[in-house]
Scaffold this motif. Structure first.
Motif, PDB file in Angstrom:
ATOM      1  N   UNK A   1       0.748  -1.019  -0.113  1.00  0.00           N
ATOM      2  CA  UNK A   1       0.057   0.134   0.083  1.00  0.00           C
ATOM      3  C   UNK A   1       0.935   1.299   0.013  1.00  0.00           C
ATOM      4  N   UNK A   2       0.900   1.971  -0.989  1.00  0.00           N
ATOM      5  CA  UNK A   2       1.585   3.449  -1.059  1.00  0.00           C
ATOM      6  C   UNK A   2       1.163   4.428  -0.175  1.00  0.00           C
ATOM      7  N   UNK A   3      -0.403   4.208   0.310  1.00  0.00           N
ATOM      8  CA  UNK A   3      -0.780   4.871   1.432  1.00  0.00           C
ATOM      9  C   UNK A   3      -0.042   4.742   2.780  1.00  0.00           C
ATOM     10  N   UNK A   4      -0.047   3.620   3.031  1.00  0.00           N
ATOM     11  CA  UNK A   4       0.715   3.346   4.153  1.00  0.00           C
ATOM     12  C   UNK A   4       2.149   3.671   4.107  1.00  0.00           C
ATOM     13  N   UNK A   5       2.913   3.343   3.144  1.00  0.00           N
ATOM     14  CA  UNK A   5       4.245   3.602   2.813  1.00  0.00           C
ATOM     15  C   UNK A   5       4.510   4.936   3.035  1.00  0.00           C
ATOM     16  N   UNK A   6       3.524   6.022   2.833  1.00  0.00           N
ATOM     17  CA  UNK A   6       3.503   7.472   2.786  1.00  0.00           C
ATOM     18  C   UNK A   6       3.529   7.810   4.179  1.00  0.00           C
ATOM     19  N   UNK A   7       2.463   7.191   5.090  1.00  0.00           N
ATOM     20  CA  UNK A   7       2.184   7.587   6.307  1.00  0.00           C
ATOM     21  C   UNK A   7       3.422   7.019   7.296  1.00  0.00           C
ATOM     22  N   UNK A   8       3.896   6.016   6.836  1.00  0.00           N
ATOM     23  CA  UNK A   8       4.994   5.158   7.603  1.00  0.00           C
ATOM     24  C   UNK A   8       6.334   6.100   7.468  1.00  0.00           C
ATOM     25  N   UNK A   9       6.456   6.721   6.292  1.00  0.00           N
ATOM     26  CA  UNK A   9       7.595   7.336   5.952  1.00  0.00           C
ATOM     27  C   UNK A   9       7.640   8.660   6.823  1.00  0.00           C
ATOM     28  N   UNK A  10       6.582   9.281   6.766  1.00  0.00           N
ATOM     29  CA  UNK A  10       6.284  10.581   7.624  1.00  0.00           C
ATOM     30  C   UNK A  10       6.750  10.087   9.285  1.00  0.00           C
ATOM     31  N   UNK A  11       6.212   9.217   9.597  1.00  0.00           N
ATOM     32  CA  UNK A  11       6.106   8.756  11.062  1.00  0.00           C
ATOM     33  C   UNK A  11       7.751   8.336  11.366  1.00  0.00           C
ATOM     34  N   UNK A  12       8.291   7.764  10.448  1.00  0.00           N
ATOM     35  CA  UNK A  12       9.795   7.367  10.679  1.00  0.00           C
ATOM     36  C   UNK A  12      10.622   8.404  10.348  1.00  0.00           C
ATOM     37  N   UNK A  13      10.310   9.453   9.639  1.00  0.00           N
ATOM     38  CA  UNK A  13      11.113  10.551   9.312  1.00  0.00           C
ATOM     39  C   UNK A  13      12.079  10.145   8.228  1.00  0.00           C
ATOM     40  N   UNK A  14      11.486   9.322   7.126  1.00  0.00           N
ATOM     41  CA  UNK A  14      12.316   8.785   6.178  1.00  0.00           C
ATOM     42  C   UNK A  14      11.623   9.203   4.762  1.00  0.00           C
ATOM     43  N   UNK A  15      12.464   9.192   3.837  1.00  0.00           N
ATOM     44  CA  UNK A  15      11.920   9.333   2.450  1.00  0.00           C
ATOM     45  C   UNK A  15      10.867   8.338   1.910  1.00  0.00           C
ATOM     46  N   UNK A  16       9.821   8.729   1.177  1.00  0.00           N
ATOM     47  CA  UNK A  16       9.091   7.887   0.737  1.00  0.00           C
ATOM     48  C   UNK A  16       9.646   6.764   0.027  1.00  0.00           C
ATOM     49  N   UNK A  17      10.677   7.146  -0.945  1.00  0.00           N
ATOM     50  CA  UNK A  17      11.285   6.074  -1.820  1.00  0.00           C
ATOM     51  C   UNK A  17      12.076   5.186  -0.868  1.00  0.00           C
ATOM     52  N   UNK A  18      12.659   5.720   0.146  1.00  0.00           N
ATOM     53  CA  UNK A  18      13.504   4.567   0.957  1.00  0.00           C
ATOM     54  C   UNK A  18      12.519   3.909   1.523  1.00  0.00           C
ATOM     55  N   UNK A  19      11.420   4.226   2.317  1.00  0.00           N
ATOM     56  CA  UNK A  19      10.473   3.219   2.911  1.00  0.00           C
ATOM     57  C   UNK A  19       9.850   2.340   1.814  1.00  0.00           C
ATOM     58  N   UNK A  20       9.493   2.663   0.469  1.00  0.00           N
ATOM     59  CA  UNK A  20       9.084   1.941  -0.317  1.00  0.00           C
ATOM     60  C   UNK A  20      10.193   0.710  -0.873  1.00  0.00           C
ATOM     61  N   UNK A  21      11.435   1.212  -0.884  1.00  0.00           N
ATOM     62  CA  UNK A  21      12.305   0.130  -1.056  1.00  0.00           C
ATOM     63  C   UNK A  21      12.572  -0.744  -0.026  1.00  0.00           C
ATOM     64  N   UNK A  22      12.418  -0.296   1.190  1.00  0.00           N
ATOM     65  CA  UNK A  22      12.602  -1.270   2.195  1.00  0.00           C
ATOM     66  C   UNK A  22      11.424  -2.433   2.401  1.00  0.00           C
ATOM     67  N   UNK A  23      10.354  -1.981   1.971  1.00  0.00           N
ATOM     68  CA  UNK A  23       9.165  -2.614   2.246  1.00  0.00           C
ATOM     69  C   UNK A  23       9.315  -3.689   1.017  1.00  0.00           C
ATOM     70  N   UNK A  24       9.510  -3.260  -0.063  1.00  0.00           N
ATOM     71  CA  UNK A  24       9.675  -4.312  -1.281  1.00  0.00           C
ATOM     72  C   UNK A  24      10.620  -5.163  -0.935  1.00  0.00           C
ATOM     73  N   UNK A  25      11.805  -4.743  -0.290  1.00  0.00           N
ATOM     74  CA  UNK A  25      12.955  -5.834   0.060  1.00  0.00           C
ATOM     75  C   UNK A  25      12.401  -6.681   1.075  1.00  0.00           C
ATOM     76  N   UNK A  26      11.397  -6.250   2.056  1.00  0.00           N
ATOM     77  CA  UNK A  26      10.932  -6.895   3.150  1.00  0.00           C
ATOM     78  C   UNK A  26      10.084  -7.964   2.469  1.00  0.00           C
TER      79      UNK A  26
END
Length: 141
Positions: free
Chosen positions: A80-105
């Motif tokens: 979910x790109x929506x959850x990725x976006x909110x998690x990126x804000x929550x964790x203080x990381x860039x959207x692209x980095x959080x998306x990459x992390x979850x894709x790897x996960x």
């Protein structure tokens, strides 16, 4: 059918980088890419999948279904790109980095990694960090 990436949202994502990450994880973990579908969606779709297949009535970052048979890695995952976006804000990381992390996960889940316990979560997180560093290093040259 090899690796396929589907973006069901209007948001632009770096599909080539995400495909590279999936292939890197599968290959480095000793697998061979068979038929893998990576579906990047919104909260509505992932919540429906979570409810229909896992009996959880909420949106989540990723859901992975592995169908490995024989020597090839097969399966699908939804992110979910929506959850990725909110998690990126929550964790203080860039959207692209959080998306990459979850894709790897998700790719690690396809390779049999689990995150049901704190110990397993830590081990999985370390693998994610390893691959994030490898991909970032490769894209910075």
């Amino acid at each position: 059918m090899p690796l396929q990436i589907f973006n069901t949202t209007k948001r632009t994502i770096d599909e080539a980088l995400l495909a590279e990450a999936i292939q890197l994880v599968i290959g480095e973990e000793g697998g061979k890419v068979g038929s893998i579908e990576a579906i990047y969606c919104g909260n509505k779709m992932i919540r429906r999948i979570n409810r229909d297949f896992l009996n959880h009535d909420y949106a989540t970052d990723t859901i992975t279904f592995g169908y490995n048979e024989g020597g090839e890695v097969e399966g699908e995952f939804y992110i979910s790109l929506d959850v990725i976006e909110s998690n990126a804000r929550r964790f203080g990381v860039m959207f692209e980095d959080e998306l990459l992390r979850v894709t790897i996960h998700s790719a690690l889940h396809l390779m049999g990694y689990d995150d049901e316990t704190p110990e397993l979560r830590i081990a999985m997180s370390r693998r994610e960090d390893l691959y994030l560093d490898r991909i970032r290093g490769a894209s910075n040259h």
